[in-house]
Motif scaffolding. Structure first.
Motif, mmCIF file in Angstrom:
data_model
loop_
_atom_site.group_PDB
_atom_site.id
_atom_site.type_symbol
_atom_site.label_atom_id
_atom_site.label_comp_id
_atom_site.label_asym_id
_atom_site.label_seq_id
_atom_site.Cartn_x
_atom_site.Cartn_y
_atom_site.Cartn_z
ATOM 1 N N THR A 221 0.845 -1.197 0.000
ATOM 2 C CA THR A 221 0.000 0.000 0.000
ATOM 3 C C THR A 221 0.876 1.240 0.000
ATOM 4 O O THR A 221 1.576 1.526 0.970
ATOM 5 C CB THR A 221 -0.922 0.016 1.231
ATOM 6 N N VAL A 222 0.839 1.989 -1.098
ATOM 7 C CA VAL A 222 1.654 3.196 -1.244
ATOM 8 C C VAL A 222 0.805 4.402 -0.880
ATOM 9 O O VAL A 222 -0.250 4.632 -1.475
ATOM 10 C CB VAL A 222 2.197 3.335 -2.679
ATOM 11 N N ALA A 223 1.221 5.152 0.128
ATOM 12 C CA ALA A 223 0.429 6.286 0.611
ATOM 13 C C ALA A 223 0.465 7.467 -0.344
ATOM 14 O O ALA A 223 -0.526 8.167 -0.535
ATOM 15 C CB ALA A 223 0.922 6.709 1.994
ATOM 16 N N SER A 224 1.621 7.717 -0.960
ATOM 17 C CA SER A 224 1.736 8.867 -1.849
ATOM 18 C C SER A 224 2.927 8.668 -2.765
ATOM 19 O O SER A 224 3.743 7.772 -2.555
ATOM 20 C CB SER A 224 1.903 10.167 -1.049
ATOM 21 N N GLY A 225 3.025 9.528 -3.772
ATOM 22 C CA GLY A 225 4.162 9.452 -4.666
ATOM 23 C C GLY A 225 3.874 10.170 -5.964
ATOM 24 O O GLY A 225 2.725 10.499 -6.276
ATOM 25 N N VAL A 226 4.926 10.447 -6.723
ATOM 26 C CA VAL A 226 4.815 11.092 -8.023
ATOM 27 C C VAL A 226 5.401 10.150 -9.053
ATOM 28 O O VAL A 226 6.570 9.782 -8.977
ATOM 29 C CB VAL A 226 5.569 12.438 -8.051
ATOM 30 N N SER A 228 5.040 10.677 -12.539
ATOM 31 C CA SER A 228 4.864 11.334 -13.839
ATOM 32 C C SER A 228 5.915 10.914 -14.848
ATOM 33 O O SER A 228 5.673 10.956 -16.052
ATOM 34 C CB SER A 228 4.908 12.856 -13.654
#
Length: 370
Positions: A221-226, A228
């Motif tokens: 489970t990845v809470a946040s990230g970029v 792009s």
């Protein structure tokens, strides 16, 4: 037999001169030479006197320890800088009293250091490197005709460990290890630079990773990230919020739907426009998946006419959608043939005869036969 006071005085002694000696093993008095007595003292007793020998050699030196006369030898080596090689040759074994010690000290590192035996049977605790300020002491044991290391703490280790303790470089540590993995320099835990590491099942609580290459990672489970700038193959995303996504293709196994007011269709840049020349049966070319075709200016007629739209985006299995964009007369529009790279557009009015330039919109829907 005359008493000792009656004997003549001998002012000069030679090694062959005789002395009376009582031998308990034989039970009587016997004679021995001065030379034999001197040899006995040299081999049985080592004087605590230290003879210091100072040397300032260059690379490739070979220094011989002086044969001791009942004294210890200190070989003080003081080169101008680090030396690649050097040899110290121990004193000749036939002239070394039992228990004689040789202390060797170097003020600079001697990378490849050799100790030559010079007649002795063996040396135990030999060293192959002397670091700056290091010292090693050897003691001679007559019964085995051997030299023994009695100072250097590396003597009980194998040669690779001795090399590391005498010269603790990363390369020497790697040579001393037996269960290592990887190569290169020793790494400490503050700001290390790792080159092409293979990390298996890591647990990372905090940290910043720049440009890591992850192969088949299980991220959980990845809470946040970029992401792009990411390139992913066969990624499985469950209910992702994509936002404004761009790409070259999208393949799905279920329906593509839109719940917004913008709908599903082509974006700006996919379309184009072309104007028919000469007559209403003159073909046009427009290599776009959607666009507008302006007909040649002429009077409308209920007689059907056809022209070819050359379009490199069209496949023979595609579906072409047509509608009238502008014009006074009302037109029936039909696609009467679709081929690779073109389709036929057939049209007629429903009764009007106005002379004008109506505009027809088209869109290519990609389709397959199986």
């Amino acid at each position: 037999m005359p008493t000792i006071n009656q004997l003549p005085v001998l002012s000069t002694i030679s090694s062959g001169d005789q002395l009376p000696v009582y031998s308990p093993n034989n039970g009587d008095a016997r004679r021995t030479s001065i030379g034999s007595l001197l040899t006995f003292f040299q081999q049985s007793f080592a004087s605590p006197t230290v003879s210091t020998n100072l040397y300032t050699p260059g690379a490739g030196f070979n220094i011989t320890v002086p044969t001791p006369v009942a004294e210890q030898q200190w070989m003080l080596i003081q080169p101008a800088g680090t030396l690649a090689t050097g040899t110290v040759t121990l004193p000749l074994n036939t002239g070394v009293p039992d228990g004689t010690e040789v202390l060797i000290t170097s003020t600079q590192t001697i990378t490849a250091f050799t100790i030559a035996l010079n007649g002795a049977a063996a040396i135990y605790g030999n060293v192959s490197t002397l670091t700056a300020g290091a010292a090693v002491r050897y003691r001679y044991y007559l019964a085995t005709n051997s030299w023994y290391n009695i100072t250097n703490e590396t003597a009980g280790f194998n040669a690779a460990i001795q090399d590391f303790l005498n010269n603790p470089t990363s390369a020497n540590l790697l040579a001393a290890m037996t269960d290592e993995t990887g190569t290169g320099l020793l790494v400490f835990n503050t700001s290390p630079t790792l080159l092409t590491p293979i990390i298996t099942n890591p647990t990372v609580s905090t940290g910043t990773f720049t440009s890591p290459a992850l192969v088949t990672p299980a991220l959980g489970t990845v809470a946040s990230g970029v992401i792009s700038a990411c390139t992913s193959t066969s990624m499985v995303m469950v209910t992702p919020v994509i936002g404004a996504a761009t790409g070259t293709s999208l393949a799905v196994t279920a329906a593509i739907t839109s719940s917004g007011t913008a709908g599903v269709g082509y974006a700006t840049g996919a379309g184009g426009a072309v104007t028919q020349l000469t007559s209403r049966t003159t073909g046009v070319t427009l290599n776009k998946t959607t666009g507008a075709i302006t007909l040649f200016s002429a009077a409308g007629t209920t007689v059907a006419a056809t022209f070819v739209v050359t379009n490199s985006t069209v496949a023979a299995t595609d579906v072409i959608i047509l509608n009238q964009k502008s014009g006074t007369d009302l037109y029936d529009l039909m696609v009467t043939a679709v081929a690779a790279g073109s389709f036929n557009l057939t049209f007629r009015t429903t009764g009007g005869t106005a002379t004008e330039t109506p505009v027809f919109n088209f869109a290519v829907i990609k389709a397959v036969a199986a």
